[in-house]
Motif scaffolding. Sequence first.
Motif, PDB file in Angstrom:
ATOM      1  N   GLN A 289       0.886  -1.019   0.089  1.00  0.00           N
ATOM      2  CA  GLN A 289       0.018  -0.051   0.065  1.00  0.00           C
ATOM      3  C   GLN A 289       0.928   1.393  -0.151  1.00  0.00           C
ATOM      4  N   PHE A 290       1.973   1.231   0.560  1.00  0.00           N
ATOM      5  CA  PHE A 290       2.604   2.444   1.014  1.00  0.00           C
ATOM      6  C   PHE A 290       3.855   2.594   0.051  1.00  0.00           C
ATOM      7  N   THR A 291       3.839   1.644  -0.881  1.00  0.00           N
ATOM      8  CA  THR A 291       4.819   1.829  -2.113  1.00  0.00           C
ATOM      9  C   THR A 291       4.132   2.753  -3.096  1.00  0.00           C
ATOM     10  N   ALA A 292       2.863   2.794  -3.070  1.00  0.00           N
ATOM     11  CA  ALA A 292       1.971   3.537  -3.938  1.00  0.00           C
ATOM     12  C   ALA A 292       1.263   4.732  -3.601  1.00  0.00           C
ATOM     13  N   ASP A 293       0.728   4.660  -2.449  1.00  0.00           N
ATOM     14  CA  ASP A 293      -0.202   5.775  -2.253  1.00  0.00           C
ATOM     15  C   ASP A 293      -0.616   5.671  -0.425  1.00  0.00           C
ATOM     16  N   THR A 294       0.291   6.682  -0.032  1.00  0.00           N
ATOM     17  CA  THR A 294       0.306   6.897   1.346  1.00  0.00           C
ATOM     18  C   THR A 294      -1.202   7.378   1.697  1.00  0.00           C
ATOM     19  N   MET A 295      -2.029   8.027   1.094  1.00  0.00           N
ATOM     20  CA  MET A 295      -3.241   8.295   1.363  1.00  0.00           C
ATOM     21  C   MET A 295      -3.272   9.493   2.832  1.00  0.00           C
ATOM     22  N   GLY A 296      -3.185  10.547   2.439  1.00  0.00           N
ATOM     23  CA  GLY A 296      -3.060  11.605   3.539  1.00  0.00           C
ATOM     24  C   GLY A 296      -1.853  11.927   4.020  1.00  0.00           C
ATOM     25  N   GLY A 297      -0.743  11.534   3.354  1.00  0.00           N
ATOM     26  CA  GLY A 297       0.643  11.685   3.545  1.00  0.00           C
ATOM     27  C   GLY A 297       1.113  12.874   2.795  1.00  0.00           C
ATOM     28  N   TYR A 298       1.733  12.775   1.774  1.00  0.00           N
ATOM     29  CA  TYR A 298       2.362  13.975   0.880  1.00  0.00           C
ATOM     30  C   TYR A 298       1.260  14.791   0.265  1.00  0.00           C
TER      31      TYR A 298
ATOM     32  N   GLY B 249      -7.699  17.755  -5.784  1.00  0.00           N
ATOM     33  CA  GLY B 249      -7.631  16.510  -5.162  1.00  0.00           C
ATOM     34  C   GLY B 249      -7.206  16.562  -3.851  1.00  0.00           C
ATOM     35  N   PHE B 250      -7.437  15.758  -3.016  1.00  0.00           N
ATOM     36  CA  PHE B 250      -7.107  15.359  -1.540  1.00  0.00           C
ATOM     37  C   PHE B 250      -6.868  14.138  -1.185  1.00  0.00           C
ATOM     38  N   HIS B 251      -7.501  13.146  -1.655  1.00  0.00           N
ATOM     39  CA  HIS B 251      -7.545  11.859  -1.268  1.00  0.00           C
ATOM     40  C   HIS B 251      -6.505  10.908  -1.499  1.00  0.00           C
TER      41      HIS B 251
ATOM     42  N   PHE C 134     -10.823  13.683   6.551  1.00  0.00           N
ATOM     43  CA  PHE C 134     -10.362  12.791   5.860  1.00  0.00           C
ATOM     44  C   PHE C 134      -8.807  12.344   6.537  1.00  0.00           C
ATOM     45  N   ARG C 135      -8.046  13.402   6.489  1.00  0.00           N
ATOM     46  CA  ARG C 135      -6.891  13.080   6.875  1.00  0.00           C
ATOM     47  C   ARG C 135      -6.653  12.247   8.112  1.00  0.00           C
ATOM     48  N   GLU C 136      -7.793  12.666   9.066  1.00  0.00           N
ATOM     49  CA  GLU C 136      -7.489  12.224  10.253  1.00  0.00           C
ATOM     50  C   GLU C 136      -7.737  10.655  10.277  1.00  0.00           C
ATOM     51  N   ALA C 137      -8.775  10.282   9.336  1.00  0.00           N
ATOM     52  CA  ALA C 137      -9.323   8.945   9.152  1.00  0.00           C
ATOM     53  C   ALA C 137      -8.079   8.234   8.479  1.00  0.00           C
ATOM     54  N   ALA C 138      -7.215   8.915   7.776  1.00  0.00           N
ATOM     55  CA  ALA C 138      -6.191   8.085   6.817  1.00  0.00           C
ATOM     56  C   ALA C 138      -4.813   7.857   7.725  1.00  0.00           C
ATOM     57  N   GLN C 139      -4.748   8.730   8.759  1.00  0.00           N
ATOM     58  CA  GLN C 139      -3.842   8.779   9.616  1.00  0.00           C
ATOM     59  C   GLN C 139      -3.849   7.707  10.698  1.00  0.00           C
ATOM     60  N   GLU C 140      -5.278   7.689  11.108  1.00  0.00           N
ATOM     61  CA  GLU C 140      -5.667   6.337  11.725  1.00  0.00           C
ATOM     62  C   GLU C 140      -5.492   5.110  11.004  1.00  0.00           C
ATOM     63  N   ALA C 141      -5.672   5.173   9.915  1.00  0.00           N
ATOM     64  CA  ALA C 141      -5.486   3.773   9.117  1.00  0.00           C
ATOM     65  C   ALA C 141      -3.933   3.566   9.014  1.00  0.00           C
ATOM     66  N   TRP C 142      -3.123   4.261   8.836  1.00  0.00           N
ATOM     67  CA  TRP C 142      -1.539   4.195   8.912  1.00  0.00           C
ATOM     68  C   TRP C 142      -1.238   3.291  10.202  1.00  0.00           C
ATOM     69  N   GLY C 143      -1.629   3.840  11.240  1.00  0.00           N
ATOM     70  CA  GLY C 143      -1.304   3.020  12.440  1.00  0.00           C
ATOM     71  C   GLY C 143      -1.769   1.607  12.381  1.00  0.00           C
ATOM     72  N   GLU C 144      -2.950   1.435  12.117  1.00  0.00           N
ATOM     73  CA  GLU C 144      -3.426   0.006  11.949  1.00  0.00           C
ATOM     74  C   GLU C 144      -2.935  -0.766  10.860  1.00  0.00           C
ATOM     75  N   TRP C 145      -2.623  -0.317   9.682  1.00  0.00           N
ATOM     76  CA  TRP C 145      -1.809  -1.002   8.702  1.00  0.00           C
ATOM     77  C   TRP C 145      -0.236  -1.142   9.277  1.00  0.00           C
ATOM     78  N   ALA C 146       0.091  -0.261   9.939  1.00  0.00           N
ATOM     79  CA  ALA C 146       1.733  -0.688  10.396  1.00  0.00           C
ATOM     80  C   ALA C 146       1.686  -1.881  11.255  1.00  0.00           C
ATOM     81  N   GLU C 147       0.708  -2.232  11.611  1.00  0.00           N
ATOM     82  CA  GLU C 147       0.513  -3.618  12.756  1.00  0.00           C
ATOM     83  C   GLU C 147       0.349  -4.689  11.868  1.00  0.00           C
ATOM     84  N   LYS C 148       0.086  -4.731  10.515  1.00  0.00           N
ATOM     85  CA  LYS C 148      -0.100  -6.092   9.858  1.00  0.00           C
ATOM     86  C   LYS C 148       0.973  -6.753   9.511  1.00  0.00           C
ATOM     87  N   THR C 149       2.347  -6.182   9.082  1.00  0.00           N
ATOM     88  CA  THR C 149       3.322  -7.083   8.751  1.00  0.00           C
ATOM     89  C   THR C 149       4.505  -6.257   9.340  1.00  0.00           C
ATOM     90  N   PRO C 150       5.738  -6.709   9.521  1.00  0.00           N
ATOM     91  CA  PRO C 150       6.947  -6.141   9.899  1.00  0.00           C
ATOM     92  C   PRO C 150       7.410  -5.275   8.792  1.00  0.00           C
TER      93      PRO C 150
END
Length: 338
Positions: A102-111, A231-233, A302-318
């Motif tokens: 996911q983070f190789t392509a789109d950080t969603m709410g990052g840059y 765009g924003f998302h 939207f950015r708040e929801a995206a940043q919350e998702a970052w944390g959740e995804w970071a726990e998926k794999t090392p």
Amino acid sequence: MTSRTMGIATAMALILTTGAAAAQTTTLRIQNHNAPESTTGRLIAEFVDNVETMSGGDIDIEMFYSASVVKSAETFDAAATGILDCDMTNGSYQTGKNAAFQFTADTMGGYDTPLQFHAWVNHGGGRETLNELYNASGMTFVGNHVGGQESLNSTKPLEGVADLEGFKFRSPPGMESEIFAKLGASPVVMDFTEIFTALETGIIDGADASTLANNVGMGIYDVAKHTTYPGFHSMSADHLACRTDVWDAMPEAHRAILTTAEKALALDLMTLTLVENGEALAELPEKGVTVYDWSAEDRATFREAAQEAWGEWAEKTPETAAIVQSHRDFLKRIGLSD
């Protein structure tokens, strides 16, 4: 001319002829998911021309557009297994393998801009971090290209977060679907090439497809008369990734040519998208399209929801944790976060 001189001249001619005959060639079969007439598709054609010209014809590329060999999400595996040699689609299609894609392509709410994302890749350790992930699947990350923030399009008004309730739209697989679902939308994962027909037949209300200019090029606004801009998302970067054994077998000069041509594609896509988005924006009123610039409050939601998702995804794999941390460190380094 003496016989000795003639002998030397003959020997030199043989050496030059043998060297020319022994020049190594590289033949690549590459698939992308863009229509050839789209902004990105046209620039990919220029990429092919540039590579073949810079290599003096020693690199020959057979480029397949609009996912014509296999479906977009299957391109990576097709390259890894030898059906193709390289993949020019999108890393987020591979989140089923590892959430880190996911983070190789789109950080969603990052840059905020494509320049910032490319800075991470080329100067923030991104390339090395990405290749730790790609190499594990037998692929090598060469580079990526992204035009800018994408525009949501819809067959009904899309003024802000409130209009996402029940909004059935095409979404790429991965984190984006989860973010929008949290905000009340109903994401539908489908192939990039199926968007227009799905909109036309009412299977979906809208789509996250591409930038404003690309959406115009694909004819989406012939059907969907509502869009967000700026765009924003999402700012999703397609990649060039080649099977590692193919990449390693190339002469160093060929690898340098491909890397340089990909960087040129990235710069051209950023600058041309800026121009064409402006031109497309001017055309939309004539097409009967309503443009929505979301408020600061809606963007923040939207950015708040995206940043919350970052944390959740970071726990998926090392690997996901590592790449998320790499992005966070770089965002802090360039002053985009505390």
